[in-house]
Motif scaffolding. Structure first.
Motif, PDB file in Angstrom:
ATOM      1  N   UNK A   1     -76.798 -62.344 -66.909  1.00 38.23           N
ATOM      2  CA  UNK A   1     -77.526 -61.115 -66.585  1.00 38.23           C
ATOM      3  C   UNK A   1     -78.589 -61.393 -65.529  1.00 38.23           C
ATOM      4  N   UNK A   2     -79.333 -62.472 -65.701  1.00 33.72           N
ATOM      5  CA  UNK A   2     -80.373 -62.854 -64.741  1.00 33.72           C
ATOM      6  C   UNK A   2     -79.774 -63.067 -63.352  1.00 33.72           C
TER       7      UNK A   2
ATOM      8  N   UNK B   1     -78.376 -61.449 -57.711  1.00 35.72           N
ATOM      9  CA  UNK B   1     -77.353 -61.145 -56.706  1.00 35.72           C
ATOM     10  C   UNK B   1     -77.541 -59.745 -56.138  1.00 35.72           C
ATOM     11  N   UNK B   2     -77.886 -58.773 -56.982  1.00 29.36           N
ATOM     12  CA  UNK B   2     -78.124 -57.409 -56.489  1.00 29.36           C
ATOM     13  C   UNK B   2     -79.301 -57.385 -55.517  1.00 29.36           C
ATOM     14  N   UNK B   3     -80.366 -58.132 -55.835  1.00 27.94           N
ATOM     15  CA  UNK B   3     -81.513 -58.218 -54.945  1.00 27.94           C
ATOM     16  C   UNK B   3     -81.120 -58.924 -53.651  1.00 27.94           C
ATOM     17  N   UNK B   4     -80.335 -59.991 -53.766  1.00 27.56           N
ATOM     18  CA  UNK B   4     -79.897 -60.731 -52.583  1.00 27.56           C
ATOM     19  C   UNK B   4     -79.045 -59.857 -51.671  1.00 27.56           C
TER      20      UNK B   4
ATOM     21  N   UNK C   1     -82.262 -66.947 -50.664  1.00 28.14           N
ATOM     22  CA  UNK C   1     -82.002 -67.745 -51.862  1.00 28.14           C
ATOM     23  C   UNK C   1     -83.297 -68.033 -52.618  1.00 28.14           C
ATOM     24  N   UNK C   2     -84.323 -68.462 -51.885  1.00 27.95           N
ATOM     25  CA  UNK C   2     -85.616 -68.779 -52.503  1.00 27.95           C
ATOM     26  C   UNK C   2     -86.290 -67.532 -53.055  1.00 27.95           C
ATOM     27  N   UNK C   3     -86.230 -66.425 -52.306  1.00 26.74           N
ATOM     28  CA  UNK C   3     -86.863 -65.174 -52.739  1.00 26.74           C
ATOM     29  C   UNK C   3     -86.226 -64.592 -53.982  1.00 26.74           C
ATOM     30  N   UNK C   4     -84.990 -64.974 -54.254  1.00 30.76           N
ATOM     31  CA  UNK C   4     -84.288 -64.440 -55.418  1.00 30.76           C
ATOM     32  C   UNK C   4     -84.258 -65.411 -56.600  1.00 30.76           C
ATOM     33  N   UNK C   5     -84.997 -66.508 -56.477  1.00 30.23           N
ATOM     34  CA  UNK C   5     -85.181 -67.393 -57.624  1.00 30.23           C
ATOM     35  C   UNK C   5     -84.115 -68.439 -57.841  1.00 30.23           C
TER      36      UNK C   5
ATOM     37  N   UNK D   1     -86.683 -58.747 -65.106  1.00 30.42           N
ATOM     38  CA  UNK D   1     -86.950 -57.980 -63.886  1.00 30.42           C
ATOM     39  C   UNK D   1     -88.296 -58.352 -63.264  1.00 30.42           C
ATOM     40  N   UNK D   2     -89.230 -58.784 -64.085  1.00 31.19           N
ATOM     41  CA  UNK D   2     -90.545 -59.158 -63.571  1.00 31.19           C
ATOM     42  C   UNK D   2     -90.523 -60.551 -62.952  1.00 31.19           C
ATOM     43  N   UNK D   3     -89.629 -61.430 -63.445  1.00 30.25           N
ATOM     44  CA  UNK D   3     -89.675 -62.840 -63.038  1.00 30.25           C
ATOM     45  C   UNK D   3     -88.364 -63.347 -62.432  1.00 30.25           C
ATOM     46  N   UNK D   4     -87.438 -62.454 -62.061  1.00 23.70           N
ATOM     47  CA  UNK D   4     -86.131 -62.911 -61.570  1.00 23.70           C
ATOM     48  C   UNK D   4     -86.253 -63.767 -60.308  1.00 23.70           C
ATOM     49  N   UNK D   5     -87.353 -63.582 -59.530  1.00 25.76           N
ATOM     50  CA  UNK D   5     -87.529 -64.330 -58.287  1.00 25.76           C
ATOM     51  C   UNK D   5     -88.159 -65.704 -58.528  1.00 25.76           C
TER      52      UNK D   5
END
Length: 269
Positions: free
Chosen positions: A214-215, A220-223, A238-242, A176-180
């Motif tokens: 899981x990652x 996808x939820x953030x996107x 796409x970039x903001x979500x890693x 959750x801290x580094x998913x992006x």
């Protein structure tokens, strides 16, 4: 004790330390955990709730108690369920004399008095009449009183002390801290100081899925949130979500949602 990655910031505050919402959906949760007590009251439908080390079948009139720090999530199996979710901030509970962090409750109950209290609290919140927040807090404190009087249990094995569960919580917190960012298994391996084989096996055993799936689910939820609520381009999201590339983002998104990011954005604007 490590603090939870999910602190419900934005849902609760010191004045109104409560999350109270009506849900009607069939989209599975990502398994997660937090220190706050969570209560699910089911109004219709049928689903499974991962609750600590158990998977519990829930249906109409059931009340599921998610104890502090228990890994949990709802599995709908494509069925719609109607339910009320209550989150009670653990510091607020403790300030009122209810230590929800140290006590364990039965995970599944059927109690009409508690059900009525939860329904009444939601109705108060909907109406927003004068002093509705005070009314909701008083009503849900009555729910806590019922739980402490009637449903405290002593577990033979406290689930949150399991070494594997502690490891999985640590991995989830890292994700959750580094998913992006472009997270790799090697980075998680170095962070946890366990072998790739051990962390992969432990994560799959506790959550039922792999670390990378899981990652990507978190990404996808953030996107989806950004597609619905921002004016960012698909490449920016796409970039903001890693995601390593926009094409890979599109592939993962379509597999999850059965449509492209652009189709999703158009449908939800």
């Amino acid at each position: 004790m490590e603090s939870s990655y999910e602190s419900h910031v934005g849902i609760m505050n010191k004045i109104y330390p409560i999350g109270l919402s009506y849900n009607n959906r069939n989209t599975d949760d990502n398994l997660h955990w937090h220190e706050n007590l969570e209560i699910l009251y089911f109004l219709s439908g049928e689903c499974d709730v991962v609750n600590g080390s158990e998977e519990i079948k829930a249906q109409k009139d059931d009340i599921i108690i998610i104890n502090s720090e228990a890994i949990h999530g709802v599995r709908f199996h494509h069925n719609f369920c109607e339910f009320i979710v209550v989150h009670l901030d653990h510091t607020f509970c403790e300030s009122m004399g209810f230590n929800t962090s140290d006590f364990r409750f039965l995970k599944k109950i059927n109690d009409q008095k508690i059900a009525n209290l939860i329904t009444n609290a939601l109705e108060e919140q909907r109406k927003k009449q004068n002093f509705y927040q005070e009314s909701v807090k008083i009503t849900l404190l009555s729910v806590l009183l019922e739980l402490f009087r009637n449903y405290i249990v002593k577990e033979a094995k406290d689930y949150k002390t399991s070494n594997k569960v502690k490891l999985v919580k640590k991995i989830i917190k890292f994700i959750y801290k580094h998913f992006d960012e472009q997270v790799s298994i090697e980075e998680i391996e170095n962070y946890c100081r366990y072998s790739r084989f051990y962390i992969s096996r432990a994560f799959k055993e506790i959550t039922g899925t792999t670390i990378m799936i899981y990652l990507n689910n978190i990404r996808i939820e953030k996107a989806k949130s950004l597609l619905e609520n921002s004016n960012l381009s698909i490449s920016e999201i796409s970039a903001n979500c890693g995601f390593v590339s926009q094409s890979y983002f599109g592939k993962v998104f379509r597999k999850s949602e059965n449509m492209s990011p652009l189709e999703y954005k158009t449908a939800h604007k």
